[in-house]
Design a protein around this motif. Sequence first.
Motif, PDB file in Angstrom:
ATOM      1  N   UNK A   5       8.697   8.029   2.313  1.00 36.12           N
ATOM      2  CA  UNK A   5       7.470   7.233   2.141  1.00 36.12           C
ATOM      3  C   UNK A   5       6.376   7.633   3.125  1.00 36.12           C
ATOM      4  N   UNK A   6       5.142   7.543   2.647  1.00 33.17           N
ATOM      5  CA  UNK A   6       3.990   7.828   3.497  1.00 33.17           C
ATOM      6  C   UNK A   6       2.924   6.759   3.275  1.00 33.17           C
ATOM      7  N   UNK A  53      -1.140   6.536   3.920  1.00 33.47           N
ATOM      8  CA  UNK A  53      -2.376   7.245   4.299  1.00 33.47           C
ATOM      9  C   UNK A  53      -2.072   8.587   4.956  1.00 33.47           C
ATOM     10  N   UNK A  54      -1.100   9.285   4.390  1.00 34.16           N
ATOM     11  CA  UNK A  54      -0.768  10.619   4.872  1.00 34.16           C
ATOM     12  C   UNK A  54       0.158  10.668   6.062  1.00 34.16           C
ATOM     13  N   UNK A  55       0.526   9.523   6.610  1.00 32.58           N
ATOM     14  CA  UNK A  55       1.427   9.469   7.752  1.00 32.58           C
ATOM     15  C   UNK A  55       2.803   8.964   7.295  1.00 32.58           C
ATOM     16  N   UNK A  56       3.858   9.504   7.921  1.00 31.30           N
ATOM     17  CA  UNK A  56       5.202   9.037   7.604  1.00 31.30           C
ATOM     18  C   UNK A  56       5.311   7.536   7.825  1.00 31.30           C
ATOM     19  N   UNK A  57       5.975   6.854   6.884  1.00 36.22           N
ATOM     20  CA  UNK A  57       6.180   5.406   7.014  1.00 36.22           C
ATOM     21  C   UNK A  57       7.684   5.126   6.913  1.00 36.22           C
ATOM     22  N   UNK A  58       8.371   5.327   8.031  1.00 36.46           N
ATOM     23  CA  UNK A  58       9.821   5.171   8.063  1.00 36.46           C
ATOM     24  C   UNK A  58      10.256   4.102   9.060  1.00 36.46           C
ATOM     25  N   UNK A 104       0.829  -1.208   0.000  1.00 34.40           N
ATOM     26  CA  UNK A 104       0.000   0.000   0.000  1.00 34.40           C
ATOM     27  C   UNK A 104       0.862   1.256   0.000  1.00 34.40           C
ATOM     28  N   UNK A 105       1.975   1.245   0.746  1.00 33.75           N
ATOM     29  CA  UNK A 105       2.882   2.403   0.713  1.00 33.75           C
ATOM     30  C   UNK A 105       3.436   2.591  -0.687  1.00 33.75           C
ATOM     31  N   UNK A 106       3.794   1.486  -1.346  1.00 30.38           N
ATOM     32  CA  UNK A 106       4.307   1.566  -2.717  1.00 30.38           C
ATOM     33  C   UNK A 106       3.232   2.071  -3.674  1.00 30.38           C
TER      34      UNK A 106
END
Length: 283
Positions: free
Chosen positions: A58-59, A61-66, A42-44
Amino acid sequence: YGWNAGVWTYLILMLWLIAVVALIGGLGNQPVQRTQEARVLETARQMLGQPWRRWIVPQLNGELRLQKPPLAYWMAAAGFTIGGVTDAAGRLPFALCGWLLLPVFYSLSRQFYDPIRAVFACGMLLSTYLYFRHMRLAETDSPAALAVTISIWAIWLASSLAPSPREKALYHLAAGGVAIAVLAKGGPIVFPLLFLVLASLAIRKNLVWRFIKSGAPITLLVLAAPWYAYITHTIGSAEFRHQMQNNLEGGDHGKPPWAYVPWLGMALLPWIAFAVVALIGAI
Protein backbone atom coordinates in the motif's frame (compact mmCIF):
# COMPACT_ATOMS: atom_id res chain seq x y z
CA TYR A 1 -41.42 -17.44 27.98
CA GLY A 2 -42.36 -20.87 26.73
CA TRP A 3 -41.77 -20.12 23.04
CA ASN A 4 -40.81 -23.04 20.85
CA ALA A 5 -37.43 -23.17 19.13
CA GLY A 6 -38.81 -22.01 15.77
CA VAL A 7 -40.38 -18.85 17.19
CA TRP A 8 -37.24 -18.04 19.16
CA THR A 9 -35.01 -18.52 16.09
CA TYR A 10 -37.30 -16.26 14.05
CA LEU A 11 -37.15 -13.58 16.75
CA ILE A 12 -33.33 -13.76 16.90
CA LEU A 13 -33.08 -13.40 13.12
CA MET A 14 -35.43 -10.40 13.15
CA LEU A 15 -33.38 -8.69 15.83
CA TRP A 16 -30.21 -9.39 13.87
CA LEU A 17 -31.73 -7.81 10.74
CA ILE A 18 -32.75 -4.76 12.77
CA ALA A 19 -29.15 -4.55 13.96
CA VAL A 20 -27.77 -4.42 10.42
CA VAL A 21 -30.17 -1.61 9.53
CA ALA A 22 -28.92 0.31 12.58
CA LEU A 23 -25.26 -0.28 11.71
CA ILE A 24 -25.37 0.57 8.00
CA GLY A 25 -28.01 3.30 8.13
CA GLY A 26 -26.59 6.75 7.40
CA LEU A 27 -23.02 5.54 7.00
CA GLY A 28 -22.21 8.48 4.74
CA ASN A 29 -23.82 11.16 6.89
CA GLN A 30 -20.91 11.61 9.30
CA PRO A 31 -17.92 13.35 7.67
CA VAL A 32 -14.49 11.79 7.88
CA GLN A 33 -12.83 13.47 10.87
CA ARG A 34 -10.41 10.94 12.34
CA THR A 35 -6.99 10.82 10.70
CA GLN A 36 -6.91 7.02 11.10
CA GLU A 37 -10.03 6.68 8.96
CA ALA A 38 -8.87 9.24 6.42
CA ARG A 39 -5.63 7.30 5.89
CA VAL A 40 -7.51 4.03 5.36
CA LEU A 41 -10.01 5.50 2.89
CA GLU A 42 -7.46 7.50 0.88
CA THR A 43 -4.94 4.64 0.73
CA ALA A 44 -7.74 2.35 -0.47
CA ARG A 45 -8.90 4.90 -3.07
CA GLN A 46 -5.38 5.12 -4.48
CA MET A 47 -5.31 1.33 -4.90
CA LEU A 48 -8.17 1.40 -7.40
CA GLY A 49 -7.13 0.68 -10.97
CA GLN A 50 -3.56 -0.12 -9.92
CA PRO A 51 -1.58 -3.34 -10.59
CA TRP A 52 -1.83 -6.07 -8.00
CA ARG A 53 1.54 -5.16 -6.50
CA ARG A 54 0.13 -1.80 -5.40
CA TRP A 55 -2.54 -3.71 -3.49
CA ILE A 56 0.10 -5.82 -1.74
CA VAL A 57 2.37 -2.84 -1.01
CA PRO A 58 0.00 0.00 0.00
CA GLN A 59 1.00 3.58 -0.71
CA LEU A 60 -0.42 6.94 0.28
CA ASN A 61 0.46 9.87 -1.98
CA GLY A 62 3.46 7.99 -3.32
CA GLU A 63 4.83 7.05 0.10
CA LEU A 64 4.81 3.55 1.59
CA ARG A 65 1.88 3.06 3.98
CA LEU A 66 2.81 0.04 6.08
CA GLN A 67 2.24 1.40 9.58
CA LYS A 68 -0.73 -0.96 9.68
CA PRO A 69 -1.25 -4.28 7.87
CA PRO A 70 -3.26 -4.13 4.63
CA LEU A 71 -6.60 -5.78 5.40
CA ALA A 72 -8.42 -2.52 6.20
CA TYR A 73 -7.20 -0.98 2.93
CA TRP A 74 -8.38 -4.01 0.98
CA MET A 75 -11.79 -3.91 2.65
CA ALA A 76 -12.33 -0.22 1.90
CA ALA A 77 -11.11 -0.68 -1.68
CA ALA A 78 -13.56 -3.57 -2.11
CA GLY A 79 -16.34 -1.30 -0.86
CA PHE A 80 -15.32 1.39 -3.36
CA THR A 81 -15.23 -1.15 -6.17
CA ILE A 82 -18.78 -2.29 -5.43
CA GLY A 83 -20.47 0.93 -4.36
CA GLY A 84 -18.37 3.72 -5.83
CA VAL A 85 -15.89 6.03 -4.13
CA THR A 86 -18.03 7.34 -1.29
CA ASP A 87 -17.59 7.40 2.48
CA ALA A 88 -20.57 5.07 2.88
CA ALA A 89 -19.20 2.48 0.43
CA GLY A 90 -15.77 2.55 2.05
CA ARG A 91 -17.26 2.10 5.51
CA LEU A 92 -19.75 -0.63 4.59
CA PRO A 93 -17.41 -3.66 4.92
CA PHE A 94 -16.42 -2.50 8.40
CA ALA A 95 -20.02 -2.06 9.54
CA LEU A 96 -20.78 -5.55 8.25
CA CYS A 97 -17.92 -6.90 10.39
CA GLY A 98 -19.62 -5.34 13.39
CA TRP A 99 -22.89 -6.97 12.34
CA LEU A 100 -21.28 -10.40 11.92
CA LEU A 101 -19.69 -10.09 15.34
CA LEU A 102 -23.12 -10.06 17.03
CA PRO A 103 -24.10 -13.72 16.38
CA VAL A 104 -20.61 -14.84 17.44
CA PHE A 105 -21.00 -12.86 20.65
CA TYR A 106 -24.50 -14.31 21.14
CA SER A 107 -23.20 -17.86 20.73
CA LEU A 108 -20.37 -17.16 23.16
CA SER A 109 -22.81 -15.63 25.67
CA ARG A 110 -24.99 -18.71 25.42
CA GLN A 111 -22.15 -20.76 26.86
CA PHE A 112 -22.74 -18.97 30.17
CA TYR A 113 -26.29 -17.55 30.15
CA ASP A 114 -29.82 -18.34 28.99
CA PRO A 115 -31.06 -16.99 25.61
CA ILE A 116 -32.81 -13.96 27.11
CA ARG A 117 -29.67 -12.74 28.85
CA ALA A 118 -27.59 -13.43 25.75
CA VAL A 119 -29.93 -11.28 23.64
CA PHE A 120 -29.74 -8.46 26.17
CA ALA A 121 -25.94 -8.75 26.18
CA CYS A 122 -25.91 -8.33 22.39
CA GLY A 123 -28.26 -5.37 22.62
CA MET A 124 -26.05 -3.70 25.21
CA LEU A 125 -22.97 -4.34 23.08
CA LEU A 126 -24.61 -2.91 19.96
CA SER A 127 -25.77 0.25 21.75
CA THR A 128 -22.50 0.92 23.58
CA TYR A 129 -20.93 4.15 22.36
CA LEU A 130 -17.51 2.65 21.61
CA TYR A 131 -18.97 -0.25 19.62
CA PHE A 132 -21.63 1.61 17.68
CA ARG A 133 -19.33 4.47 16.73
CA HIS A 134 -16.17 2.60 15.81
CA MET A 135 -17.80 -0.36 14.06
CA ARG A 136 -19.18 2.15 11.56
CA LEU A 137 -15.81 3.70 10.73
CA ALA A 138 -13.32 2.51 8.11
CA GLU A 139 -10.63 1.62 10.63
CA THR A 140 -8.80 -1.50 11.76
CA ASP A 141 -10.84 -1.98 14.94
CA SER A 142 -13.87 -3.60 13.31
CA PRO A 143 -12.20 -6.53 11.50
CA ALA A 144 -9.77 -7.01 14.40
CA ALA A 145 -12.62 -7.20 16.91
CA LEU A 146 -14.50 -9.73 14.78
CA ALA A 147 -11.41 -11.86 14.29
CA VAL A 148 -10.46 -11.84 17.98
CA THR A 149 -14.02 -12.70 19.06
CA ILE A 150 -14.20 -15.61 16.61
CA SER A 151 -10.88 -16.93 17.89
CA ILE A 152 -11.88 -16.74 21.55
CA TRP A 153 -15.27 -18.31 20.78
CA ALA A 154 -13.63 -21.19 18.92
CA ILE A 155 -11.03 -21.76 21.64
CA TRP A 156 -13.70 -21.83 24.33
CA LEU A 157 -15.85 -24.33 22.43
CA ALA A 158 -12.83 -26.52 21.74
CA SER A 159 -11.81 -26.48 25.39
CA SER A 160 -14.92 -28.45 26.37
CA LEU A 161 -14.33 -31.20 23.84
CA ALA A 162 -12.32 -34.38 23.97
CA PRO A 163 -9.69 -34.80 21.23
CA SER A 164 -11.72 -35.15 18.03
CA PRO A 165 -11.97 -33.84 14.46
CA ARG A 166 -14.42 -31.17 15.67
CA GLU A 167 -11.97 -29.97 18.29
CA LYS A 168 -9.23 -29.71 15.65
CA ALA A 169 -11.56 -27.83 13.30
CA LEU A 170 -12.32 -25.30 16.02
CA TYR A 171 -8.62 -24.76 16.69
CA HIS A 172 -8.05 -24.18 12.97
CA LEU A 173 -10.93 -21.69 12.99
CA ALA A 174 -9.31 -19.94 15.95
CA ALA A 175 -6.03 -19.81 14.06
CA GLY A 176 -7.82 -18.31 11.07
CA GLY A 177 -9.23 -15.62 13.33
CA VAL A 178 -5.76 -14.89 14.70
CA ALA A 179 -4.44 -14.60 11.13
CA ILE A 180 -7.15 -12.08 10.25
CA ALA A 181 -6.31 -10.09 13.38
CA VAL A 182 -2.64 -10.09 12.32
CA LEU A 183 -3.56 -8.80 8.86
CA ALA A 184 -6.04 -6.26 10.23
CA LYS A 185 -4.11 -4.63 13.04
CA GLY A 186 -1.23 -6.81 14.22
CA GLY A 187 -1.29 -6.18 17.96
CA PRO A 188 -4.65 -7.85 18.80
CA ILE A 189 -3.05 -11.22 18.10
CA VAL A 190 -2.09 -11.07 21.79
CA PHE A 191 -5.68 -11.38 23.04
CA PRO A 192 -6.73 -14.80 21.67
CA LEU A 193 -3.30 -16.30 22.41
CA LEU A 194 -3.41 -14.94 25.96
CA PHE A 195 -6.92 -16.32 26.32
CA LEU A 196 -5.67 -19.73 25.16
CA VAL A 197 -2.97 -19.73 27.84
CA LEU A 198 -5.24 -18.49 30.63
CA ALA A 199 -8.05 -20.89 29.69
CA SER A 200 -5.53 -23.73 29.76
CA LEU A 201 -4.52 -22.74 33.30
CA ALA A 202 -8.09 -22.16 34.46
CA ILE A 203 -9.61 -25.46 33.37
CA ARG A 204 -6.39 -27.43 33.88
CA LYS A 205 -6.21 -28.80 30.38
CA ASN A 206 -3.15 -28.48 28.21
CA LEU A 207 -5.00 -26.47 25.58
CA VAL A 208 -1.83 -24.88 24.25
CA TRP A 209 -0.36 -28.25 23.36
CA ARG A 210 -3.65 -29.45 21.88
CA PHE A 211 -3.80 -26.27 19.79
CA ILE A 212 -0.28 -26.94 18.50
CA LYS A 213 -0.89 -30.65 17.95
CA SER A 214 -4.01 -29.92 15.90
CA GLY A 215 -1.85 -28.22 13.27
CA ALA A 216 -3.59 -24.88 13.80
CA PRO A 217 -0.30 -22.91 13.85
CA ILE A 218 0.23 -24.03 10.27
CA THR A 219 -3.11 -22.49 9.32
CA LEU A 220 -2.05 -19.28 11.02
CA LEU A 221 1.24 -19.18 9.13
CA VAL A 222 -0.30 -20.07 5.77
CA LEU A 223 -2.85 -17.26 6.04
CA ALA A 224 -0.81 -14.53 7.72
CA ALA A 225 2.84 -15.08 6.79
CA PRO A 226 2.78 -14.63 2.96
CA TRP A 227 2.06 -10.88 3.07
CA TYR A 228 4.76 -10.26 5.68
CA ALA A 229 7.23 -12.41 3.76
CA TYR A 230 6.50 -10.63 0.47
CA ILE A 231 6.84 -7.17 2.02
CA THR A 232 10.09 -8.09 3.76
CA HIS A 233 11.46 -9.46 0.48
CA THR A 234 10.29 -6.43 -1.52
CA ILE A 235 11.35 -3.49 0.64
CA GLY A 236 13.84 -5.14 3.00
CA SER A 237 13.51 -6.10 6.63
CA ALA A 238 15.05 -2.85 7.98
CA GLU A 239 12.62 -0.63 6.08
CA PHE A 240 9.69 -2.86 7.01
CA ARG A 241 10.57 -2.65 10.70
CA HIS A 242 10.79 1.11 10.39
CA GLN A 243 7.39 1.26 8.70
CA MET A 244 5.77 -1.00 11.29
CA GLN A 245 7.30 0.77 14.27
CA ASN A 246 4.17 2.88 14.81
CA ASN A 247 2.08 -0.27 15.05
CA LEU A 248 4.52 -2.13 17.30
CA GLU A 249 4.99 0.78 19.70
CA GLY A 250 1.38 1.94 19.77
CA GLY A 251 2.19 5.28 18.21
CA ASP A 252 -1.49 6.13 17.74
CA HIS A 253 -1.93 5.83 21.51
CA GLY A 254 1.06 7.68 22.85
CA LYS A 255 -0.32 8.57 26.28
CA PRO A 256 0.21 6.39 29.37
CA PRO A 257 -2.54 3.78 29.93
CA TRP A 258 -4.18 5.57 32.86
CA ALA A 259 -4.81 8.62 30.69
CA TYR A 260 -7.41 6.62 28.78
CA VAL A 261 -9.48 5.58 31.80
CA PRO A 262 -11.92 8.53 31.50
CA TRP A 263 -12.32 7.75 27.79
CA LEU A 264 -13.07 4.13 28.64
CA GLY A 265 -15.87 5.28 30.92
CA MET A 266 -17.35 7.36 28.11
CA ALA A 267 -16.90 4.49 25.66
CA LEU A 268 -19.09 2.24 27.81
CA LEU A 269 -22.00 4.68 27.91
CA PRO A 270 -24.88 4.26 28.54
CA TRP A 271 -24.00 1.01 30.34
CA ILE A 272 -21.06 2.18 32.45
CA ALA A 273 -22.85 1.42 35.76
CA PHE A 274 -23.56 -2.14 34.64
CA ALA A 275 -19.93 -2.54 33.54
CA VAL A 276 -18.62 -1.47 36.95
CA VAL A 277 -20.98 -3.86 38.79
CA ALA A 278 -20.10 -6.70 36.38
CA LEU A 279 -16.37 -6.13 36.85
CA ILE A 280 -16.74 -6.22 40.63
CA GLY A 281 -18.83 -9.39 40.37
CA ALA A 282 -16.27 -11.02 38.08
CA ILE A 283 -13.44 -10.25 40.50
